[in-house]
Write a protein that holds these residues in place. Structure first.
Motif, PDB file in Angstrom:
ATOM      1  N   ASP A  49     -47.690  -8.215  14.424  1.00  0.00           N
ATOM      2  CA  ASP A  49     -48.568  -8.865  15.404  1.00  0.00           C
ATOM      3  C   ASP A  49     -48.149 -10.295  15.708  1.00  0.00           C
ATOM      4  O   ASP A  49     -48.630 -10.888  16.668  1.00  0.00           O
ATOM      5  N   ASP A  50     -47.224 -10.844  14.939  1.00  0.00           N
ATOM      6  CA  ASP A  50     -46.718 -12.199  15.174  1.00  0.00           C
ATOM      7  C   ASP A  50     -45.394 -12.114  15.942  1.00  0.00           C
ATOM      8  O   ASP A  50     -44.372 -11.724  15.376  1.00  0.00           O
ATOM      9  N   PRO A  51     -45.387 -12.473  17.237  1.00  0.00           N
ATOM     10  CA  PRO A  51     -44.155 -12.381  18.030  1.00  0.00           C
ATOM     11  C   PRO A  51     -42.999 -13.201  17.451  1.00  0.00           C
ATOM     12  O   PRO A  51     -41.838 -12.805  17.550  1.00  0.00           O
ATOM     13  N   GLU A  72     -40.002  -4.113  20.107  1.00  0.00           N
ATOM     14  CA  GLU A  72     -41.109  -4.806  19.454  1.00  0.00           C
ATOM     15  C   GLU A  72     -42.450  -4.195  19.836  1.00  0.00           C
ATOM     16  O   GLU A  72     -42.688  -3.859  20.990  1.00  0.00           O
ATOM     17  N   ALA A  73     -43.324  -4.092  18.825  1.00  0.00           N
ATOM     18  CA  ALA A  73     -44.717  -3.694  19.029  1.00  0.00           C
ATOM     19  C   ALA A  73     -45.577  -4.716  18.311  1.00  0.00           C
ATOM     20  O   ALA A  73     -45.205  -5.208  17.241  1.00  0.00           O
ATOM     21  N   HIS A  74     -46.740  -5.043  18.899  1.00  0.00           N
ATOM     22  CA  HIS A  74     -47.583  -6.077  18.309  1.00  0.00           C
ATOM     23  C   HIS A  74     -48.965  -5.577  17.904  1.00  0.00           C
ATOM     24  O   HIS A  74     -49.778  -6.358  17.413  1.00  0.00           O
ATOM     25  N   THR A  75     -49.228  -4.283  18.104  1.00  0.00           N
ATOM     26  CA  THR A  75     -50.471  -3.663  17.636  1.00  0.00           C
ATOM     27  C   THR A  75     -50.120  -2.297  17.056  1.00  0.00           C
ATOM     28  O   THR A  75     -49.047  -1.745  17.336  1.00  0.00           O
ATOM     29  N   LEU A  95     -48.302  -4.575   7.667  1.00  0.00           N
ATOM     30  CA  LEU A  95     -49.525  -3.827   7.390  1.00  0.00           C
ATOM     31  C   LEU A  95     -50.749  -4.403   8.082  1.00  0.00           C
ATOM     32  O   LEU A  95     -51.698  -3.682   8.355  1.00  0.00           O
ATOM     33  N   MET A  96     -50.739  -5.687   8.367  1.00  0.00           N
ATOM     34  CA  MET A  96     -51.907  -6.328   8.974  1.00  0.00           C
ATOM     35  C   MET A  96     -51.662  -6.514  10.470  1.00  0.00           C
ATOM     36  O   MET A  96     -50.972  -7.443  10.886  1.00  0.00           O
ATOM     37  N   MET A  97     -52.202  -5.572  11.269  1.00  0.00           N
ATOM     38  CA  MET A  97     -52.066  -5.633  12.728  1.00  0.00           C
ATOM     39  C   MET A  97     -53.396  -5.272  13.371  1.00  0.00           C
ATOM     40  O   MET A  97     -54.207  -4.576  12.766  1.00  0.00           O
ATOM     41  N   PRO A  98     -53.609  -5.715  14.610  1.00  0.00           N
ATOM     42  CA  PRO A  98     -54.852  -5.358  15.305  1.00  0.00           C
ATOM     43  C   PRO A  98     -54.853  -3.894  15.767  1.00  0.00           C
ATOM     44  O   PRO A  98     -53.820  -3.245  15.809  1.00  0.00           O
ATOM     45  N   GLU A  99     -56.034  -3.431  16.104  1.00  0.00           N
ATOM     46  CA  GLU A  99     -56.322  -2.075  16.587  1.00  0.00           C
ATOM     47  C   GLU A  99     -56.174  -1.067  15.457  1.00  0.00           C
ATOM     48  O   GLU A  99     -57.158  -0.613  14.922  1.00  0.00           O
ATOM     49  N   ALA A 125     -47.246  -9.683   4.265  1.00  0.00           N
ATOM     50  CA  ALA A 125     -47.402 -11.110   4.001  1.00  0.00           C
ATOM     51  C   ALA A 125     -47.835 -11.408   2.577  1.00  0.00           C
ATOM     52  O   ALA A 125     -47.435 -12.390   2.001  1.00  0.00           O
ATOM     53  N   LYS A 126     -48.683 -10.561   2.002  1.00  0.00           N
ATOM     54  CA  LYS A 126     -49.197 -10.861   0.673  1.00  0.00           C
ATOM     55  C   LYS A 126     -49.577  -9.576  -0.038  1.00  0.00           C
ATOM     56  O   LYS A 126     -49.779  -8.536   0.575  1.00  0.00           O
ATOM     57  N   ALA A 127     -49.698  -9.673  -1.345  1.00  0.00           N
ATOM     58  CA  ALA A 127     -50.007  -8.499  -2.156  1.00  0.00           C
ATOM     59  C   ALA A 127     -51.336  -7.867  -1.760  1.00  0.00           C
ATOM     60  O   ALA A 127     -51.494  -6.660  -1.866  1.00  0.00           O
TER      61      ALA A 127
END
Length: 168
Positions: A49-51, A72-75, A95-99, A125-127
């Motif tokens: 989700d971070d371009p 690239e995909a952002h969701t 793992l952390m993305m919108p939708e 990003a994190k455990a």
């Protein structure tokens, strides 16, 4: 304290992926993870989700994958649509993305025979993104010199406060 912690490989397998990288991901680690795949990688779908992160991965992949073959995909929803449209050789998945989050994307991929064979490397990003998975074995606190009562209570309180987060 002694607690059986899975390796990154075991964690990746438990999540349904073939690799796991913890952000910030080093270029060498990403290329090594791709090198461990038993297939050529010519087209990659980068789902983050971070371009800026997606562009960084694109630069990391430049020695192995042509820029036009990095999608690239952002969701999560966009990720599934692009997987179906382009059938990449690899999905690099946050793992952390919108939708739909990354876990939901993995679940839907594994339910679709046409997508299930696409290898996935998770970049997280994190455990907390991937650690709610159950662990086999016991959790044991030991101190070679023994515990004083105050130390024991503080240690148990710290351990229980960490474990309690997973009980919510």
């Amino acid at each position: 304290a002694r607690c059986p912690l899975p390796s990154s490989r075991q964690t990746a397998e438990a999540l349904g992926a073939c690799g796991l990288l913890v952000k910030p991901v080093a270029k060498e680690d990403l290329l090594a993870a791709i090198g461990r795949l038993s297939r050529p990688v010519e087209r990659v779908l980068i789902a983050d989700d971070d371009p800026e992160m997606a562009r960084l991965y694109r630069r990391y992949l430049a020695p192995r994958v042509a820029a036009r073959d990095c999608i690239e995909a952002h969701t999560g929803t966009e990720t599934l649509a692009l997987l179906r449209a382009h059938r990449p050789d690899l999905l690099l998945l946050d793992l952390m993305m919108p939708e739909l989050d990354g876990r939901q994307v993995l679940t839907l991929m594994h339910a679709d025979p046409e997508l299930a064979a696409i290898p996935v490397i998770i970049a997280s990003a994190k455990a907390d993104d991937y650690m709610p998975m159950p662990l086999a074995g016991s959790f044991r606190l030991e101190c070679a010199e023994g515990f004083r009562l105050g130390e024991m209570l503080k240690t148990l309180q710290a351990a229980l406060s960490v474990l309690a987060r997973g009980w919510n």
